[in-house]
Design an enzyme around this catalytic site. Structure first.
Site, PDB file in Angstrom:
ATOM      1  CB  THR B  31      41.737  26.613 100.084  1.00  0.00           C
ATOM      2  OG1 THR B  31      41.044  25.524 100.699  1.00  0.00           O
ATOM      3  CG2 THR B  31      41.770  26.426  98.581  1.00  0.00           C
ATOM      4  CD  GLU B  64      45.161  29.992 109.283  1.00  0.00           C
ATOM      5  OE1 GLU B  64      44.456  30.348 110.259  1.00  0.00           O
ATOM      6  OE2 GLU B  64      44.684  29.537 108.236  1.00  0.00           O
ATOM      7  NE  ARG B 114      41.481  32.159 100.451  1.00  0.00           N
ATOM      8  CZ  ARG B 114      40.841  31.360 101.296  1.00  0.00           C
ATOM      9  NH1 ARG B 114      41.297  30.149 101.533  1.00  0.00           N
ATOM     10  NH2 ARG B 114      39.734  31.756 101.897  1.00  0.00           N
ATOM     11  CG  ASN B1010      34.989  23.903 102.898  1.00  0.00           C
ATOM     12  OD1 ASN B1010      34.286  23.509 101.982  1.00  0.00           O
ATOM     13  ND2 ASN B1010      35.610  25.072 102.874  1.00  0.00           N
TER      14      ASN B1010
END
Lengths: 336, 1194
Positions: B31, B64, B114, B1010
C-alpha cells in the site's frame, strides 16, 4: 422392417417418438453427439433457471464487492477484475449455438421459472442462439394459504403469454400434475400460446436427514411405476386439446413408450433411463418399439397413436377411476 | 492532437505509461502502490500491448528485494523493465538501486510515496521513503498531481533512456495515488514520439549476452574503485539538460510545459516557499489568493530533485526574494535540517559565494516539516508560513499542521483562511464501507469529468477498521482545473448515508452556511426531526441548511439490492446538486452502472436501474423548525471510569478528532497501553446471538470460534449469582469435573459484529423447532439494553482458578479468559479465533512478535488495540516490527529472555545467603510445565522481590528488575501466509533451524489478505487471486513438509472449524515442546469468496476433501513415528469443496476449460499428498540430538 416411426411434435418432424429430455446428459456437447448417434430425433437441453441466474449474479456481485472501498489497503476489493464472469445465460447460449452447429437434429432449449421477470427475455435469446423450439418449465410450490388456485393458474398463463409473445419458434409448456382440473389448465395454456404440453414435471421432493436433523434435497431417478400418472392424463387429454402432447417421467422401456403412444402421446421423453443406462439405451428402446409394431402388424406410429386413449378405449371409465374397490379388494401381498 | 480525457487516479495514470513502455514488470504489492502492479497484471492478462506490440510480462515476486533483483537481472539482460513500490518496499530495493545506478541501467521505479515505519507503521503518504533512497544515484522526479503523475511518468521513461541514469518517479501516497481527477490521457502517438527506438536499441545492444560476453559486478580494490566510481560523472551532469529537453519536447506535443524548477507567483515576490509533491496544489492556491490581496509571494515547485540542478533553482527565484521557506515532507532526526532544505540552502550558499545570484543579500532561509503520514496540508497553513516569513526572525526547523507543546516547533495559523473557489460544488459524503458510497462517488466523478466541460476531483478517506468502516468522500466540481490537495472544510453539499453517524461523529461540522444536507433516513420527512441529536438540529438551524431525506434502505430493498444504497443516494445527489439536468444525470448514472456491473449480468443491472428510478420519488424536503427540540446528544463515547490515557487521548481519536492532540499527548517511543478496544463500543452487528440455556449442551464451540471474543463462556460458583441482574441467564454445568457449578454463555452486544459464526457451529437444536438452536441471532436493538447489563455483570463474575482447569480440552480452554478481544478484524475472520485461543491458554505470560499483515492491523491499528490484561494486570505483550523480519524479531525476543533468565538465575544463586536457601533452591528448580507450576513460581517471585527490597546492593536491585524472568515465558511469532511463505520465509527458516524454544503461528488465508488478495505461495492451484487472475497455475507450497524436514521442529496443521480438539492439542504440544514449534492454521477469509457466516463449515469441507489435511509432527514421540495424520481419508472430491467458494467457482465460470484442467490437477495434488502423508505416518525417524522433553526453565 418398414414400420413408419415418424411423428410430429409441435410442428417438428421427428424420426421417431423417443427423445432425451433435459438432464445432465444433454448439457454436454460430447454426450449430445452420442445421443444423436444413438438415434435421438431431437434433444431438450438442460433448463436455465430463473433463480439460478438471478441468484448467481447477485451473489457474485455481493462477493466481489464485499469489503471493497472500505479499508484503505484494499480499496479495490479482494478479487482481481475479470474480463468476463460468464454469469447469466452466456454459457448456456453458447451451448445452444454449439449444439446447433454440431447436431443435425432439432435442439430444444429450456427455461425454468415461476414469475414474469426480466429473465423471460432469455427465451428470445435462446431462439436467437439457434434453438428450434423452447420448452418452458413452470413449477410453483404454493405455501401461502391466502393465494388462491385461480391466482396461481393466472400466474402460469401470464407467464406463457409473455414468453410466447417474444418467440417465433414453437413453445412447449411443461407442467406438474397438481391442478384441480388438468384438462382445464391444459386448454387455457394452449389458448395462451402453448404449442405443446409436456406432462409431467417431476418435482424433486426434499428428504429429512434424521441424524443431522437437516432437510436434504438430492436427486432420485424415476422408475417405470411413475408412468401411470402421465399415462392416465395422456389418455384423457388426447383429442381434447389442440396441441402436441409429450410425456416425460417414468419412460424407461419400449413397453412404456408403446403404452404412451397408445394413450395418445406424440412424443415420449427419457431422462433417468439414459442417466442409468447410458445414451445407447435410446437405440435399444426404439428398436424394441419398432419390433413390437412390426410383430403386431402396425404400419406406423401414427396408426398406433391414441388408439387406446379415453376417447377410443373400450373402457373409458377406467381412466377416470381413482380408487376402485375391486383393485383394492383383490390386492394380495405378503402381509394381507 | 486531440487527446482523450479520462478520470483516473494517480496510480492508474502512472501505471498506464509504465505498461506501454516496458517489456517486463516485476513487482511486490505494498500500500498505496499495489494498484499499479494490479492494473499492469490485469492489462497484460487482457492482452493490452506495449508500444512494440508485445504484452508486458508481469510477475509477482516474494518481496520487494526480490522484485528489485528481478528488475536488475531483467535490465542486465536487455529488457525494458519497471516496478512500482512505496515505503518499506522501496527500502528493501535500495541495495539493488545502488547497483542499477552504478551500472548505468536505464529504468524507472514509480513510487506512491509513503511513510517509512519508525515509532509506528503508517500506510499514508509522505516523502520519507524517497528521501531514504536519495543517495542511491537514481534521478528523482516529483509529480504533484494526477496529470503530472501521468506526464512525468513518460518524461521519466524517456529521459532515463537518453541519460542512462535510472529514475525514481514519485507522487504522494493516497493524496495523489488514490485521487481521482480528470486528466488528458496521452495518446500512443505522443508516447511513441518521446520514446526513441534508437535509444532502446542502444540499450539492448549493451545487454549481457554470451554473444558479446562481459563481466559485470566485479569486486574492485582500493587501486581502482574510486576512479571507476567517478567515471560516470558526465552522465549525471547531463541529466538536467536532458530532462528539460524532454520536458520541452513534451510541451510541444501536449501544450503542457514543465520545468525542472517552476516558479508561480508575483514576479517581484519577497517571500517564497519551495516544496515538491501534492503540497504544491495548496501552496499555489494560497499564493494566488494572497497576491490577489496585494501581497508579494511565490512558490517554487521542484520537479527534478536529483540531480539537483543548482543554477536552475537559483534562476527561478525572483531577484526580489528576501525570505524562503523550504518545506520537507519528511523528518531526518539529528540532521542540521531536512533534505530539501539542506539542498536548497547549499545551492543558495554556493551560488551566492560564487557571485551568481541576483539579490543583494543572502536571503533568510528557513526549513519546515509538514504533512507527515498524510497529515492535512491546507491553504490556511500555507498562509501561516508566509506570515511567519514576514517576521524579522522567522522560526527555523518549524513544524506546521500540529501543535508541538514539547519542543515548540509548531507555527500557529488562522484556520479560517480559505481559498476554495466561489461557485463550484464541494460535496462531502459519509458512508459505511459496505454500502457502496465510495464506488458511487467515483462514478460521479467520472460521469461529470467525462461528460461535461467541468473539472472533477474525488478524494477518499478510510478509517482503520476492516469491517464496519466509515468512509468519507470529498468531491469537487469546478469550471477551473482543481488543484486543491486538501480535504473539504466548507462543503455546500453534505450527505450522510448512515443515520447513526449523526450520533457518532460531527457530520455537519463540514457544512457551510446554506449548504444542502441529504440524510439517508428510515424516518420520513415529517418525523425525522424528532430523531436527530440536539447538536445536529442546532447546526441545521444555525447554518440554515436545506435538509432532505430519502429512505435509501427501502428503495434499495424494494429493488432487490438489500443494503446497497449507493445508487439511490447518488441519484439524489445529482438531482439536488443540479450539476447535470436530472434526466441526463439519470441516464449517465445508468450508463456508469452498466459499465461497472454489466459484466456481472442483467439482474444486477436491472435492480440497480430500479433503485435509480425509485430514488427521486423517495426524496423529500424537510421543514426545519425554528428551534432545537431534542434533549440529548446521544451517549458519551467513553465512560468516566476509563483509564486516563483512554479518556484524554484515545477518546479524541475515536471521535475523529485526533488531529487536535498535541505532541505531548503521544508516547515518545511508540508504546501504547493495551486493552483499549473494550472502550470502543461499535455496535455494528444488526443481530446478535442470544442464548437459550434450555438447549445448551456446554460444548463451548460458540466461544471457541468467535473471532472477536464477543461471546464467552464462564463457569462459576452459584454464589456469584446473588447479585445478578434480573434476567441474567445461567444453567447448571453438566461436567462431572466441576460439580455444583453454574455456567453462562454471554454475548458482548455492542462489540459483536453479527457475523453469525457461533450460531452456525452450535450443534444443539431444539426438539420442538429444529431451527431454534441454543444460540440464535436476534435483532440488536431489541436486546441490547438487557444484554449490556448482563455483559457488565458477566465480566464481574470471578474467573476460574486456572489451576483447576484442564486447558487441554475444548471446554477447558474456553473457561479461560480471552486476552484478545473486539479487534477490528472482519466479521467472521478465520485468523482471530486462533489468536484468542493462544491468549486464553498462555496469554498472561506471552510476548508476541507480529508480522505486518491483517494480524498487525487488527492487532495494532489505532485508536484502540485488542490485546488486553487480566485482573492481575498481566496479558500479552505485543510488537510489530516489519514484514520481512518477523521471525528474526521474535527470535531476538527469545534470546533476550534467555539472557535475562540466565542472569537472574546467576543472581539468585549468588544471593542465596541473603534470600534463603529454600527459596533460592525452589526458584531454580521449579517445574513450570503447568498452570499450577507457574502460579507457584509467581508466588515465589513475589516472595523474592519482598526479600530483595531489604537488601541494599546493586545485585539485589538488578535481580529485582529481572525477577519476573524467572517465571516461564512463551514467545509467539505470529503472521500470515504472505509473511511465512514469501517475504519472511528466509527468517522463518533460520528460526526453525536455530532449534530455540519458540512458537510460530501461521494464520494461513492462502492469499495476501490485508492488501486486497494478491496471490502468495500459499495460494492453492486453481484459485483466482490478484496476479493469478486466470487461476493459480502452480500448487501450494507445502510449508509443513519443509519444516518437518528438519526433524527437530514440532509441526502441526490445524483447522478449527473441522476439529476443535486437535487445535487445542497442537497449541498445548507446541508450547510444551522445547524447540521451534510451527502451527499452520487454516483461516477462512473474505478473499475466498464465501459467506463468512459459514466460514467454519467451509473448514470442515476443506478437511473432508483432503484439501487441508490435519496432522501433528511431534519429535518427542517415543515410538519414533513422529508424524500423525489427524484427519481421515478424503470423503468428498475437491470439486465439491471448490464450487462453494467463489475463488474457485469464478474460474469455473469465466474459463471453464482452464478450470477443468486446474481442478483436475488440484485433485491430483490432493491425492498425491494424501498418499505421501499416509506413507509419512509409517516412517520411522530418529533425529540425532538432544530431544528430551524436559521443561525449559524460563
Amino acid at each position: 422392417m418398414s414400420v413408419d416411426l415418424r411423428t410430429t411434435y409441435m410442428g417438428l418432424e421427428l424420426a421417431h417418438p423417443v427423445m432425451p429430455s433435459a438432464s445432465p446428459l444433454t448439457g454436454d456437447l460430447n454426450t449430445l453427439r452420442r445421443l444423436e448417434d444413438a438415434g435421438a430425433p431431437a434433444v431438450v437441453l438442460p433448463s436455465l433457471f430463473e433463480e439460478q441466474i438471478e441468484h448467481e449474479e447477485m451473489e457474485l456481485v455481493r462477493l466481489m464487492d464485499f469489503g471493497s472501498e472500505s479499508f484503505g489497503e484494499a480499496t479495490f476489493g479482494y478479487f482481481p477484475e475479470l474480463a468476463d464472469y460468464a454469469t447469466g445465460p452466456g454459457t448456456y447460449l453458447d451451448l445452444v449455438s454449439r449444439a446447433k452447429n454440431s447436431l443435425s437434429i432439432p435442439v430444444i432449449g429450456s427455461i425454468n421459472g415461476t414469475s414474469k421477470g426480466g429473465w423471460i427475455k432469455y427465451g428470445r435469446l435462446i431462439e436467437e442462439a439457434g434453438a428450434d423450439a423452447l420448452e418452458l418449465n413452470i413449477y410453483f410450490i404454493p405455501t401461502d394459504p391466502k393465494v388462491s388456485t385461480a391466482q396461481v393458474e393466472q400466474q402460469y398463463l401470464d407467464l406463457v403469454m409473455s414468453v410466447k409473445q417474444s418467440l417465433s419458434i414453437p413453445l412447449a409448456v411443461k407442467i406438474g400434475p397438481f391442478f384441480s382440473s388438468i384438462p382445464h389448465i391444459a386448454r387455457r395454456l394452449v389458448e395462451s400460446g402453448a404449442d405443446a404440453l409436456v406432462i409431467f414435471n417431476r418435482f424433486y421432493q426434499p428428504d429429512i436427514d434424521i441424524e443431522d436433523l437437516k432437510v436434504r434435497t438430492d436427486l432420485q431417478l424415476s422408475t417405470s411405476t411413475e408412468l401411470r400418472l402421465p399415462l392416465r392424463w395422456t389418455a384423457i387429454l388426447h383429442g381434447r386439446i389442440k396441441a402436441s402432447l409429450a410425456v416425460t417421467t417414468g419412460v424407461h422401456t419400449s413397453e412404456d413408450v408403446i403404452k404412451l403412444i397408445l394413450a395418445g402421446a406424440d412424443v415420449t421423453m427419457m431422462a433417468s433411463a439414459l442417466l442409468k443406462n447410458g445414451p445407447d439405451h435410446l437405440r435399444s428402446v426404439v428398436t424394441g418399439v419398432e419390433r413390437w409394431l412390426h410383430e403386431n402388424d402396425y404400419e406406423s406410429i401414427e396408426q398406433l397413436k391414441g388408439s387406446l386413449s379415453q376417447a377410443s378405449s373400450p373402457d373409458p371409465g377406467a381412466f377416470e377411476r381413482a380408487n376402485y374397490m375391486k383393485t383394492l379388494v383383490t390386492y394380495a401381498g405378503p402381509f394381507v | 492532437m486531440e487527446n482523450k480525457v479520462a478520470t483516473i487516479d494517480g496510480n492508474e495514470a502512472a501505471a498506464y505509461v509504465a505498461h506501454k513502455t516496458n517489456d517486463v514488470i516485476a513487482i511486490y504489492p505494498i500500500t498505496p502502490a499495489s494498484p499499479m502492479g494490479e492494473l499492469a497484471d490485469v492489462w497484460s492478462a487482457t492482452g493490452r500491448k506495449n508500444l512494440w506490440g508485445e504484452v508486458p510480462e508481469v510477475i509477482e515476486m516474494q518481496s520487494e528485494a526480490g522484485a528489485a533483483g528481478a528488475v536488475h537481472g531483467s535490465l542486465q539482460a536487455g529488457a525494458l523493465t519497471t516496478t512500482f513500490t512505496a515505503s518499506q518496499g522501496l527500502l528493501l530495493m535500495i541495495p539493488n538501486m545502488f547497483k542499477i545506478a552504478g551500472e548505468l541501467l536505464p529504468a524507472v521505479i514509480h513510487i506512491a510515496a509513503r511513510t517509512v515505519a519508525t515509532h509506528a507503521l503508517s500506510i499514508f503518504g509522505d516523502h520519507s521513503d524517497v528521501m531514504a533512497a536519495r543517495s542511491t544515484g537514481f534521478a528523482i522526479l516529483a509529480s504533484s498531481s494526477v496529470q503530472e503523475a501521468h506526464d512525468l511518468a513518460l518524461i521519466a521513461h524517456a529521459a532515463t533512456l537518453e541519460s542512462r541514469i535510472p529514475f525514481m518517479h514519485f507522487f504522494d501516497g493516497f493524496r495523489t495515488s488514490h485521487e481521482v481527477n480528470k486528466i488528458e490521457l496521452l495518446s500512443d502517438e505522443t508516447i511513441r514520439a518521446l520514446i526513441s527506438d534508437e535509444l532502446v536499441r542502444e540499450f539492448r545492444s549493451r545487454r549481457l549476452s554470451p554473444d558479446q560476453p562481459a563481466v559485470r559486478g566485479t569486486a574492485q580494490n582500493p587501486d581502482v574503485f574510486f576512479q571507476a566510481r567517478e567515471a560516470a560523472n558526465s552522465y549525471y551532469n547531463a541529466v538536467p539538460d536532458i530532462v528539460q529537453g524532454t520536458m520541452d519536447k513534451f510541451g510541444q506535443l501536449t501544450g503542457r510545459n514543465y520545468r525542472l524548477f517552476e516558479y508561480v507567483g508575483a514576479p517581484d515576490a519577497e517571500r517564497v516557499i519551495v516544496l515538491m509533491g501534492s503540497g504544491v496544489g495548496a501552496v499555489e492556491e494560497t499564493v494566488e489568493a494572497l497576491n490577489r490581496n496585494g501581497e508579494k509571494v511565490g512558490v517554487v515547485k521542484v520537479r527534478l530533485y536529483r540531480p539537483f540542478a543548482t543554477s536552475a533553482l537559483i534562476g527561478t527565484l525572483p531577484a526580489t526574494t528576501k525570505s524562503i521557506a523550504v518545506l520537507d515532507r519528511t523528518k531526518e532526526p539529528g540532521a542540521p535540517g531536512e533534505p530539501l532544505y539542506q539542498d536548497v540552502i547549499t545551492a543558495i550558499a554556493e551560488e551566492q559565494v560564487a557571485g551568481r545570484t541576483a539579490w543583494e543579500s543572502f536571503p533568510t532561509v528557513i526549513g519546515g516539516r509538514y504533512g507527515l503520514s498524510s497529515k492535512e496540508f491546507t491553504p490556511s497553513m500555507v498562509a501561516g508560513i508566509f506570515a511567519e516569513l514576514e517576521k524579522p526572525e522567522p522560526k527555523n526547523h518549524f513544524t506546521i499542521g500540529i501543535v508541538d507543546d514539547v519542543t515548540h516547533t509548531s507555527l500557529s495559523y488562522d484556520e479560517e483562511f480559505s481559498t476554495e473557489a466561489e461557485g463550484g460544488t464541494r460535496a462531502v459524503f459519509f458512508g459505511l464501507g459496505a454500502d457502496g458510497t465510495v464506488g458511487a462517488n467515483k462514478n460521479s466523478v467520472k460521469i461529470i469529468g467525462e461528460n461535461t466541460p467541468l473539472y472533477a476531483q474525488g478524494h477518499f478517506v478510510y478509517d482503520s477498521k476492516k469491517s464496519g468502516a466509515t468512509t468519507v468522500s470529498h468531491l469537487r466540481f469546478s469550471k477551473q482545473p482543481i488543484h486543491s490537495t486538501y480535504e473539504i472544510k466548507n462543503a455546500n453539499f453534505v450527505a450522510c448515508h448512515q443515520f447513526n453517524f449523526l450520533e457518532k461523529m460531527d457530520v455537519l461540522g463540514v457544512a457551510e452556511p446554506g449548504a444542502t444536507f441529504l440524510l439517508n433516513s428510515h424516518y420520513g420527512s415529517d418525523e425525522v426531526w424528532n430523531h436527530l441529536t440536539a447538536d445536529a438540529q442546532q447546526q441545521i438551524i444555525n447554518k440554515d441548511l436545506e435538509f432532505y431525506v430519502v429512505d435509501g434502505g427501502k428503495v434499495a430493498g424494494e429493488a432487490g439490492l438489500a443494503g446497497r444504497i449507493n445508487t439511490v443516494l447518488q441519484t439524489c445527489f445529482f438531482a439536488l446538486s443540479g450539476i447535470l439536468p436530472r434526466d441526463e444525470a439519470i441516464e449517465e448514472i445508468k450508463k456508469a452502472i452498466a459499465k461497472s456491473y454489466g459484466k456481472f449480468g442483467d439482474t444486477v443491472l436491472e435492480r440497480n436501474y430500479a433503485a435509480v428510478d425509485g430514488a427521486l420519488a423517495a426524496l423529500h424536503r424537510v421543514e426545519v423548525p425554528a428551534a432545537v427540540t431534542a434533549k440529548t446528544n446521544g451517549h458519551k463515547l467513553i465512560p468516566d471510569y476509563a483509564p486516563d490515557f483512554v479518556q484524554r487521548v484515545t477518546a479524541l481519536m475515536m471521535e475523529g478528532k485526533g488531529d487536535l492532540l498535541p505532541v505531548s499527548a503521544l508516547p515518545v517511543d511508540g508504546t501504547f497501553p493495551t486493552g483499549t478496544t473494550r472502550w470502543e463500543k461499535r455496535s455494528i452487528g444488526d443481530e446478535i446471538p442470544i442464548w437459550d440455556p434450555e438447549i445448551c449442551i456446554d460444548c463451548a464451540k460458540c466461544a471457541m470460534v468467535c473471532p472477536h471474543a464477543a461471546i464467552r463462556m464462564k463457569v462459576y460458583d452459584p454464589e456469584a449469582l446473588e447479585t445478578a441482574p434480573a434476567r441474567f441467564p445461567s444453567k447448571d454445568w453438566r461436567g462431572r469435573d466441576l460439580p455444583g457449578k453454574k455456567m453462562t454463555i454471554q454475548v458482548a452486544p455492542e462489540d459483536c459484529t453479527g457475523c453469525g459464526v457461533c450460531v452456525d457451529v452450535c450443534p444443539a437444536k431444539s426438539k420442538e423447532i429444529v431451527r431454534h438452536k441454543s444460540i440464535n441471532m436476534r435483532p440488536l436493538l431489541e436486546h441490547v439494553a438487557r444484554e449490556r447489563k448482563n455483559f457488565e455483570f458477566f465480566l464481574e463474575i470471578p474467573e476460574m482458578d486456572r489451576t483447576e482447569v484442564n486447558p487441554n480440552t475444548v471446554k477447558g480452554s474456553q473457561m479461560l479468559e480471552p486476552l484478545f478481544e473486539f479487534s477490528g478484524a472482519c466479521a467472521g475472520c478465520g485468523e482471530t479465533p486462533y489468536i484468542k485461543l493462544m491468549t486464553q491458554m498462555f496469554g498472561d505470560r506471552t510476548i508476541i512478535a507480529n508480522a505486518t499483515g491483517c494480524s498487525s492491523i487488527y492487532g495494532g491499528n489505532l485508536p484502540t488495540t485488542p490485546y488486553t490484561t487480566n485482573s492481575e494486570g498481566r496479558g500479552p505483550a505485543w510488537a510489530n516490527s516489519l514484514f520481512e523480519d518477523n521471525a528474526e524479531f521474535g527470535l531476538g525476543m527469545r534470546l533476550a529472555l534467555e539472557a535475562e533468565t540466565s542472569q537472574a538465575r546467576s543472581l539468585v544463586a549468588a544471593l542465596v545467603p541473603e534470600i534463603g536457601e529454600g527459596l533460592g533452591e525452589s526458584l531454580l528448580s521449579a517445574d513450570q510445565s503447568d498452570e499450577a507450576g507457574i502460579a507457584a513460581q509467581r508466588a515465589r517471585v513475589v516472595q523474592l522481590k519482598e526479600r530483595l527490597e531489604r537488601i541494599e546492593r546493586d545485585d539485589a536491585r538488578n535481580l529485582a528488575t529481572l525477577a519476573d524472568s524467572l517465571v516461564r515465558k512463551s514467545v509467539w511469532i505470529v503472521g500470515g501466509d504472505g509473511w511465512a511463505y514469501d517475504i519472511g520465509f528466509g527468517g522463518l527458516d533460520h528460526v526453525m533451524a536455530s532449534g530455540r524454544d519458540i512458537n510460530i503461528l501461521v494464520l494461513d488465508t492462502e492469499v495476501y489478505s490485508n492488501t486486497g488478495g494478491q496471490a502468495s505461495k500459499a495460494t492453492p492451484r486453481g484459485a483466482v487471486a490478484k496476479f493469478a487472475a486466470g487461476g493459480k497455475q502452480t500448487a501450494k507450497k507445502d510449508l509443513g513438509q519443509i519444516a518437518m524436514a528438519y526433524g527437530n521442529v514440532y509441526v502441526a496443521q490445524v483447522a478449527l472449524g473441522a476439529n476443535n480438539i486437535q487445535v487445542v492439542k497442537a497449541f498445548s504440544e507446541a508450547e510444551s515442546f522445547n524447540g521451534p514449534s510451527l502451527i499452520i492454521a487454516y483461516s477462512q477469509c473474505i478473499a475466498h469468496g464465501i459467506d463468512m457466516e459459514k466460514g467454519m463449515s467451509h473448514q470442515k469441507e476443506a478437511v473432508d476433501s483432503g484439501y487441508w489435511p490435519l496432522f501433528r509432527y511431534d519429535p518427542r514421540l517415543e515410538d519414533h513415528h513422529p508424524f500423525h495424520l489427524d484427519s481421515k481419508k478424503p470423503s468428498i472430491r475437491f470439486k465439491e469443496f471448490a464450487w462453494q467458494e467463489a475463488r474457485f467457482a469464478m474460474l469455473a465460470r469465466s474459463q471453464p476449460e482452464e478450470a477443468e484442467r486446474l481442478f483436475r490437477l488440484a485433485q491430483d495434488d490432493i491425492d498425491e499428498r494424501w498418499s505421501l502423508y499416509e506413507q509419512l505416518a509409517d516412517i520411522e525417524r530418529n533425529v540425532p540430538g538432544d530431544l528430551s522433553d524436559e521443561e525449559v526453565e524460563g
